[in-house]
Design an enzyme around this catalytic site. Structure first.
Site, PDB file in Angstrom:
ATOM      1  N   GLY A  83       9.874  85.995  98.206  1.00  0.00           N
ATOM      2  CA  GLY A  83       9.773  84.493  97.589  1.00  0.00           C
ATOM      3  C   GLY A  83      10.488  83.705  97.244  1.00  0.00           C
ATOM      4  O   GLY A  83      11.746  84.591  97.001  1.00  0.00           O
ATOM      5  N   SER A  84      10.790  82.355  97.308  1.00  0.00           N
ATOM      6  CA  SER A  84      11.996  81.813  97.077  1.00  0.00           C
ATOM      7  C   SER A  84      11.634  80.357  96.649  1.00  0.00           C
ATOM      8  O   SER A  84      10.700  80.071  96.599  1.00  0.00           O
ATOM      9  CB  SER A  84      13.227  81.532  98.033  1.00  0.00           C
ATOM     10  OG  SER A  84      12.136  80.867  98.806  1.00  0.00           O
ATOM     11  N   GLY A 126      13.538  76.481  93.868  1.00  0.00           N
ATOM     12  CA  GLY A 126      14.806  76.082  93.556  1.00  0.00           C
ATOM     13  C   GLY A 126      15.583  76.478  92.491  1.00  0.00           C
ATOM     14  O   GLY A 126      17.314  76.357  92.579  1.00  0.00           O
ATOM     15  N   GLY A 180      16.022  79.870  92.991  1.00  0.00           N
ATOM     16  CA  GLY A 180      16.447  81.578  93.558  1.00  0.00           C
ATOM     17  C   GLY A 180      15.671  81.892  94.955  1.00  0.00           C
ATOM     18  O   GLY A 180      14.689  81.375  95.155  1.00  0.00           O
ATOM     19  N   VAL A 210      13.379  85.798  94.770  1.00  0.00           N
ATOM     20  CA  VAL A 210      12.688  87.518  94.516  1.00  0.00           C
ATOM     21  C   VAL A 210      12.488  88.488  95.311  1.00  0.00           C
ATOM     22  O   VAL A 210      12.091  88.011  96.906  1.00  0.00           O
ATOM     23  CB  VAL A 210      11.162  86.562  94.191  1.00  0.00           C
ATOM     24  CG1 VAL A 210      10.657  88.046  93.446  1.00  0.00           C
ATOM     25  CG2 VAL A 210      11.238  85.791  92.683  1.00  0.00           C
ATOM     26  N   LYS A 222      14.027  89.106  90.060  1.00  0.00           N
ATOM     27  CA  LYS A 222      14.225  87.333  90.046  1.00  0.00           C
ATOM     28  C   LYS A 222      15.863  87.673  90.014  1.00  0.00           C
ATOM     29  O   LYS A 222      15.976  87.547  89.137  1.00  0.00           O
ATOM     30  CB  LYS A 222      13.563  87.399  89.218  1.00  0.00           C
ATOM     31  CG  LYS A 222      13.194  85.419  89.807  1.00  0.00           C
ATOM     32  CD  LYS A 222      12.484  85.253  88.088  1.00  0.00           C
ATOM     33  CE  LYS A 222      12.346  83.340  88.314  1.00  0.00           C
ATOM     34  NZ  LYS A 222      12.179  82.650  87.026  1.00  0.00           N
ATOM     35  N   ASP A 240       4.092  75.404  82.010  1.00  0.00           N
ATOM     36  CA  ASP A 240       3.946  75.343  83.718  1.00  0.00           C
ATOM     37  C   ASP A 240       2.847  76.435  83.978  1.00  0.00           C
ATOM     38  O   ASP A 240       2.817  76.911  85.646  1.00  0.00           O
ATOM     39  CB  ASP A 240       5.047  76.553  84.304  1.00  0.00           C
ATOM     40  CG  ASP A 240       5.189  75.198  85.658  1.00  0.00           C
ATOM     41  OD1 ASP A 240       4.610  75.044  85.504  1.00  0.00           O
ATOM     42  OD2 ASP A 240       6.003  75.670  86.864  1.00  0.00           O
TER      43      ASP A 240
END
Length: 460
Positions: free
Chosen positions: A23-24, A26, A28, A30, A45, A141
């Site tokens: 995964g990526s 803004g 960085g 994972v 991460k 969030d």
């Protein structure tokens, strides 16, 4: 965070082997990695190189907050910090085999109701524990992308990158409000730039998350950001019309709807706390708990079938194509064979580029379309009803004008090459079929169409 504390939780990067990007964003990337000493998978991460300077302090703050939540069952566990080769730090966390709730909702449609209600109850339990910490920990969030699932489809709340410690009634002035995700942000945060997040802000986000789980979609998917910012503070919320046909089929659906509406109340003081919600979400889940095992097995089966299908496609697609590892590889199953049954639009006719002066063939007007003829309007035939036309000449067009009632036979590839001038035989029919050997999404596409004739026997 002092140096001694960092050393206490630092994990050497060489302990993490077989790293794979999963995964990526803004912030960085994972990675999934194998900890060679512990003997199990972990998640790493790591900040983008361009964010190392500005994001280092924020990452360490996130690590500190995650350590405070180590004892909470439904919050993602952090194992420690990893000092990376570029002198930055990464967070080493628990690896969740089934990714995010958003991913699961996209793959399995619809999710079983028993699993939906279990997910909502577990999120409530986790958020209640975070708010019960001293000082309370706000997430700010909360959304399906930040709810992860393990191999048994139990949830863990993740991504505290935008979280803030709540000190007293308001946040300190040197800690700016979190940006959050627009669709899940409380109206008071959208309406007042000086408003500080509170526990009620997370409760509002939970209400929108409830809607997303019930519907299986992202909220406000057709609305622009400016419209959301304008109308949510005025009291507008996601539509509830989709629930009307479900009340007689889903037990306790009215109760979860009522809780959702209370949690997204316009006034923060009128929203219940997560502690107030626990009894309701527990009772709703209990009503469906007898179907929990079947729901989990059904989702497992669905995911397994998808994995098997993708694996088969990797073998079937030629090695010259890169689709086997592409997100669009699932499209291949729908393009194995296609048959042209409706006439294509004449506006999409291919025009040869070699001789510009010959782009308008005899019988066609300057637009490249045949002139109107009586009775031509509304004339559309299936491909099996088409009678073959005369062969084409060297320019790629028919020697004589063709009827606009037979658009299949127009264009430079409508018939056989000019060297093959065998006239059409009575009773013959034409059918165009194609088998897709590979599919490319993007520019520079091509299709290989092979012409065959099928004879029909006539009775003597």
């Amino acid at each position: 965070m002092d140096k001694g504390t960092l050393n206490l939780y630092t994990i050497p990067e060489d302990k993490l082997q077989e790293k794979k990007l999963i995964g990526s964003g803004g912030f960085g990337e994972v990675y999934k990695a194998w900890h060679k000493d512990w003997g199990h998978l972990v998640a790493l991460k790591k900040l983008n190189t361009k964010h190392v300077q500005n994001g280092q302090e924020q990452l360490l703050l996130e690590a500190k907050k995650m350590l405070c939540a180590l004892s909470i069952d439904h919050v993602l566990r952090m194992y420690g910090l990893c000092r990376c080769s570029d002198a930055s730090f990464g967070l080493v966390m628990e690896y969740m085999e089934n990714g995010s709730l958003a991913r699961l909702q996209a793959l399995v449609k619809p999710l079983p109701w028993a699993l939906k209600f279990r997910v909502l109850h577990e999120i409530n339990l986790g958020m209640n524990r975070l708010h019960d910490l001293c000082p309370p920990l706000l997430h700010l969030d909360l959304k399906p992308q930040n709810v992860l699932l393990n191999k048994d489809l139990h949830i863990k709340i993740s991504d505290f990158g935008l979280s803030r410690f709540k000190r007293g009634i308001t946040l300190p002035q040197d800690v700016p409000p979190a940006d959050g995700t627009l669709e899940f942000m409380a109206p008071e945060l959208l309406d007042d730039v000086n408003c500080c997040p509170t526990k009620a802000s997370d409760v509002y986000s939970y209400a929108i998350l409830i809607w997303s789980v019930l519907k299986g979609e992202e909220p406000y998917s057709n609305a622009m950001s400016s419209v959301i910012k304008l109308h949510v503070p005025r009291g507008q919320r996601p539509s509830l019309e989709f629930l009307q046909d479900l009340y007689n089929h889903v037990e306790r659906l009215e109760d979860i709807k009522s809780l959702m509406v209370k949690c997204w109340h316009q006034e923060p003081s009128e929203r219940p706390s997560f502690k107030d919600c626990i009894q309701t979400t527990r009772e709703i889940f209990k009503a469906h708990e007898h179907q929990e095992g079947k729901a989990v097995c059904d989702v497992w089966d669905a995911l397994k079938k998808m994995e098997t299908s993708l694996e088969q496609e990797r073998w079937e697609v030629p090695s010259s194509t890169t689709l086997s590892s592409s997100p669009t590889s699932g499209l291949l199953a729908n393009f194995k064979t296609m048959t042209l049954e409706q006439p294509p639009s004449l506006m999409n006719e291919a025009v040869p580029l070699s001789d510009p002066s010959s782009r308008t063939p005899q019988g066609f007007n300057s637009t490249g379309l045949p002139p109107p003829t009586a009775g031509a309007q509304g004339t559309r035939k299936k491909i099996t009803d088409v009678t073959p036309q005369p062969p084409i000449n060297g320019t790629g067009y028919p020697k004589t004008p063709v009827s606009s009632a037979d658009p299949y036979m127009q264009g430079p590839y409508a018939s056989t090459p000019s060297s093959q001038t065998t006239p059409a035989r009575p009773g013959s029919q034409t059918r165009i079929t194609g088998t897709v050997s590979y599919l490319q999404i993007g520019d520079n596409n091509k299709m290989d169409i092979r012409h065959t004739r099928r004879k029909t026997k006539t009775k003597k």
